[in-house]
Scaffold this active site. Structure first.
Site, mmCIF file in Angstrom:
data_model
loop_
_atom_site.group_PDB
_atom_site.id
_atom_site.type_symbol
_atom_site.label_atom_id
_atom_site.label_comp_id
_atom_site.label_asym_id
_atom_site.label_seq_id
_atom_site.Cartn_x
_atom_site.Cartn_y
_atom_site.Cartn_z
ATOM 1 N N LYS A 1 6.120 0.538 -0.324
ATOM 2 C CA LYS A 1 7.477 0.184 -0.419
ATOM 3 C C LYS A 1 7.615 -0.280 -1.700
ATOM 4 C CE LYS A 1 6.609 -0.937 3.350
ATOM 5 N NZ LYS A 1 6.122 -1.699 4.664
ATOM 6 N N GLY B 1 3.425 2.083 13.222
ATOM 7 C CA GLY B 1 3.240 2.671 14.131
ATOM 8 C C GLY B 1 2.371 3.612 13.068
ATOM 9 N N ASP C 1 9.532 -8.219 3.610
ATOM 10 C CA ASP C 1 9.277 -6.397 3.857
ATOM 11 C C ASP C 1 10.158 -5.743 4.251
ATOM 12 O OD1 ASP C 1 7.275 -3.682 4.711
ATOM 13 O OD2 ASP C 1 8.963 -4.567 6.619
ATOM 14 N N LYS D 1 13.029 -3.114 1.470
ATOM 15 C CA LYS D 1 13.774 -2.327 2.573
ATOM 16 C C LYS D 1 15.163 -2.040 2.210
ATOM 17 C CE LYS D 1 10.130 -1.366 6.413
ATOM 18 N NZ LYS D 1 9.445 -2.146 7.409
ATOM 19 N N GLY E 1 -1.639 -2.078 14.723
ATOM 20 C CA GLY E 1 -0.852 -1.661 13.296
ATOM 21 C C GLY E 1 0.296 -1.678 12.684
HETATM 22 N N1 LIG Z 1 1.792 0.400 8.756
HETATM 23 C C1 LIG Z 1 2.803 1.086 9.304
HETATM 24 O O1 LIG Z 1 3.284 0.646 10.349
HETATM 25 C C2 LIG Z 1 3.392 1.180 8.134
HETATM 26 C C3 LIG Z 1 3.103 0.959 6.871
HETATM 27 N N2 LIG Z 1 3.740 1.051 5.789
HETATM 28 C C4 LIG Z 1 3.259 1.168 4.463
HETATM 29 O O2 LIG Z 1 2.295 1.932 4.218
HETATM 30 C C5 LIG Z 1 1.725 1.472 3.423
HETATM 31 C C6 LIG Z 1 -0.198 2.346 3.894
HETATM 32 O O3 LIG Z 1 -0.415 1.011 5.595
HETATM 33 P P1 LIG Z 1 -1.089 1.227 6.365
HETATM 34 O O4 LIG Z 1 -1.917 2.317 6.187
HETATM 35 O O5 LIG Z 1 -0.928 0.349 7.521
HETATM 36 O O6 LIG Z 1 -2.548 -0.114 5.290
HETATM 37 P P2 LIG Z 1 -3.690 -0.484 4.901
HETATM 38 O O7 LIG Z 1 -4.121 -1.413 4.606
HETATM 39 O O8 LIG Z 1 -5.190 0.124 6.611
HETATM 40 O O9 LIG Z 1 -4.510 1.012 4.073
HETATM 41 C C7 LIG Z 1 -4.095 0.669 2.787
HETATM 42 C C8 LIG Z 1 -5.133 1.180 2.106
HETATM 43 O O10 LIG Z 1 -5.174 0.849 1.089
HETATM 44 C C9 LIG Z 1 -7.092 0.656 -0.023
HETATM 45 N N3 LIG Z 1 -6.094 0.134 -1.029
HETATM 46 C C10 LIG Z 1 -5.802 -0.852 -1.068
HETATM 47 N N4 LIG Z 1 -5.317 -1.078 -3.086
HETATM 48 C C11 LIG Z 1 -6.155 0.192 -3.273
HETATM 49 C C12 LIG Z 1 -6.101 0.659 -4.459
HETATM 50 N N5 LIG Z 1 -5.384 0.014 -5.571
HETATM 51 N N6 LIG Z 1 -6.946 1.728 -4.960
HETATM 52 C C13 LIG Z 1 -7.014 2.228 -3.766
HETATM 53 N N7 LIG Z 1 -6.853 2.271 -2.458
HETATM 54 C C14 LIG Z 1 -6.482 0.704 -2.069
HETATM 55 C C15 LIG Z 1 -7.193 -0.377 0.312
HETATM 56 O O11 LIG Z 1 -8.258 -0.735 0.678
HETATM 57 P P3 LIG Z 1 -9.258 -0.920 1.827
HETATM 58 O O12 LIG Z 1 -8.916 -2.366 2.626
HETATM 59 O O13 LIG Z 1 -10.728 -0.362 2.415
HETATM 60 O O14 LIG Z 1 -9.348 -2.344 1.019
HETATM 61 C C16 LIG Z 1 -6.922 0.112 2.503
HETATM 62 O O15 LIG Z 1 -7.283 1.108 3.363
HETATM 63 C C17 LIG Z 1 1.888 0.318 2.778
HETATM 64 O O16 LIG Z 1 2.153 0.684 1.203
HETATM 65 C C18 LIG Z 1 2.623 -0.381 3.967
HETATM 66 O O17 LIG Z 1 3.227 -1.205 4.019
HETATM 67 C C19 LIG Z 1 5.277 1.850 5.777
HETATM 68 C C20 LIG Z 1 5.763 2.057 6.740
HETATM 69 C C21 LIG Z 1 5.035 1.828 8.544
HETATM 70 N N1 LIG Z 2 4.973 -4.105 8.672
HETATM 71 C C1 LIG Z 2 5.854 -2.927 8.537
HETATM 72 C C2 LIG Z 2 5.483 -1.448 8.565
HETATM 73 C C3 LIG Z 2 6.575 -0.528 8.554
HETATM 74 O O1 LIG Z 2 6.998 -0.715 6.734
HETATM 75 C C4 LIG Z 2 7.068 -3.063 10.030
HETATM 76 O O2 LIG Z 2 6.144 -3.740 10.405
HETATM 77 O O3 LIG Z 2 8.165 -2.978 9.754
#
Ligand SMILES: NC(=O)C1=CN([C@@H]2O[C@H](COP(=O)(O)OP(=O)(O)OC[C@H]3O[C@@H](n4cnc5c(N)ncnc54)[C@H](OP(=O)(O)O)[C@@H]3O)[C@@H](O)[C@H]2O)C=CC1
Ligand SMILES: N[C@@H](CC=O)C(=O)O
Length: 350
Positions: free
Chosen positions: A130, A326, A225, A229, A211
């Protein structure tokens, strides 16, 4: 048409997209001509790997599941390891960068720099992060346009539910006067679990396990958050620059079980509502817990489900509801952006 993609960040959402690309490889190619080849992953702790000839996605997912790292993945003679995110963005042969690092609710970094670097290097970006869209939408969208590349961010609001593309495409021609909704899955999950009698802390822990929550769940429970949005909706859908700092923001961390139960006894439900309103050209927005009538359609929205109501001048109120968080759902939001990238490429718009 072959599309080379690189993951920057490879947590839950990145892996979910990789899984979808693996499972649906043939149907995506047959139906949309989308033939995605994963050439790189660059992640903070899981390491980084790049193979211009393509990585074996099955082995990549297995390596992360089993070792928590991609560093030992075997590959061809051209495989490189140890590139950081910016090396991967600038120097890999990826056409599309999938930016799925964590969302920083104050600076939007490092994701803003990731997007900017991709566009400067004539690479497209699809992201669920975001930060770049809430804080730097105009700059990034203009840069992407001037470089002739694609910028997709459907999942930044309501995950896989098309809260951004639906109003732009299907409600085109309306003026949207107000948008209100439940835009955070974690807090809605917590509030509805508290209605069933579970404690705040237990419900937050469950939301983390499922998650839904951000890497730092303070972003969810303090409303930051949802505030991002709301800023995205104002900037992208209402076309007005609105900083997240101008948005009144209160989260649910102070909400007690007693308040949740009292609301129920009064025929109400507590919901964390985001509102964005156009008042004669001035955009005002807020995020706060509100007591709403139990027969309000938003009151029936349970768990990590989100809902949004667009007050349109021609079509009237239109409500859209679906998953707000999710892994699979958010992975899907990246897929739909990739499909649109592919369509634009086929039409030679990019
Ligand atoms: N989960 C959800 O339901 C939703 C998530 N989002 C967004 O999507 C994105 C990803 O979410 P999600 O996968 O759940 O989050 P996670 O925390 O599972 O994954 C984020 C990943 O990014 C890595 N990371 C952090 N900083 C860096 C960097 N500088 N360079 C490379 N890698 C980096 C982390 O590494 P490590 O942990 O290995 O240090 C981690 O593996 C977030 O921005 C979140 O706000 C949006 C909508 C819904
Ligand atoms: N943490 C956020 C994930 C999606 O943006 C939420 O709970 O809505």
């Amino acid at each position: 048409m072959m599309v080379n993609i690189a993951f920057v960040g490879f947590g839950g959402v990145g892996q979910a997209l990789a899984e979808i690309l693996l499972q649906r490889k043939d149907s995506l190619n047959d139906s949309y001509g989308l033939d995605a080849k994963v050439v790189a992953v660059a992640d903070m702790m899981k390491g980084s790997v790049y193979d211009p000839d393509g990585l074996d996605v099955e082995k990549l997912l297995e390596a992360v599941r089993e070792d928590g790292s991609v560093e030992n993945l075997s590959g061809g003679s051209r495989m490189k390891r140890g590139w950081n995110s910016l090396d991967t963005i600038a120097h890999s042969n990826a056409d599309v960068i999938v930016e799925v690092t964590f969302t920083d609710v104050n600076t939007g970094e490092p994701a803003i720099t990731h997007c900017r670097t991709a566009f400067e290097n004539k690479k497209s970006v699809v992201t669920t992060n975001k930060g770049p869209v809430a804080l730097a939408y105009r700059e990034l969208a203009e840069l992407a346009k001037s470089q002739g590349v694609f910028f997709g961010f459907e999942g930044t609001v309501m995950s896989g539910t098309p809260a951004l593309r639906m109003p732009v495409e299907t409600l085109a021609g309306n003026q949207i006067k107000e948008i209100k909704g439940i835009l955070n899955g974690t807090t809605n999950y917590i509030l509805t679990e508290m209605e069933k009698g579970y404690s705040y802390q237990d419900s937050l822990e469950k939301a983390q396990k499922l998650g839904y929550a951000e890497a730092d769940p303070t972003s969810d429970v303090e409303g930051y958050d949802a505030r991002y949005k709301a800023a995205i909706l104002a900037n992208y859908l209402m076309g007005e620059p609105l900083s997240h700092t101008e948005i009144e923001c209160e989260g649910i961390s102070e909400v007690t079980s007693e308040q949740v139960q009292e609301a129920l006894l009064d025929g109400k439900k507590l919901r964390l509502l985001a509102r964005v309103k156009n008042e004669q050209g001035i955009i005002k927005a807020s995020v706060k817990p509100e007591r709403i009538d139990a027969d309000d359609p938003l009151a029936g929205v349970m768990g990590a489900t989100n809902a949004i109501v667009y007050e349109c001048d021609l079509a009237g109120p239109i409500m859209l509801t679906g998953a707000g968080a999710g892994l699979k759902e958010t992975g899907f939001s990246l897929l739909i952006d990739l499909i649109h990238y592919q369509k634009e490429k086929q039409l030679a718009k990019i």
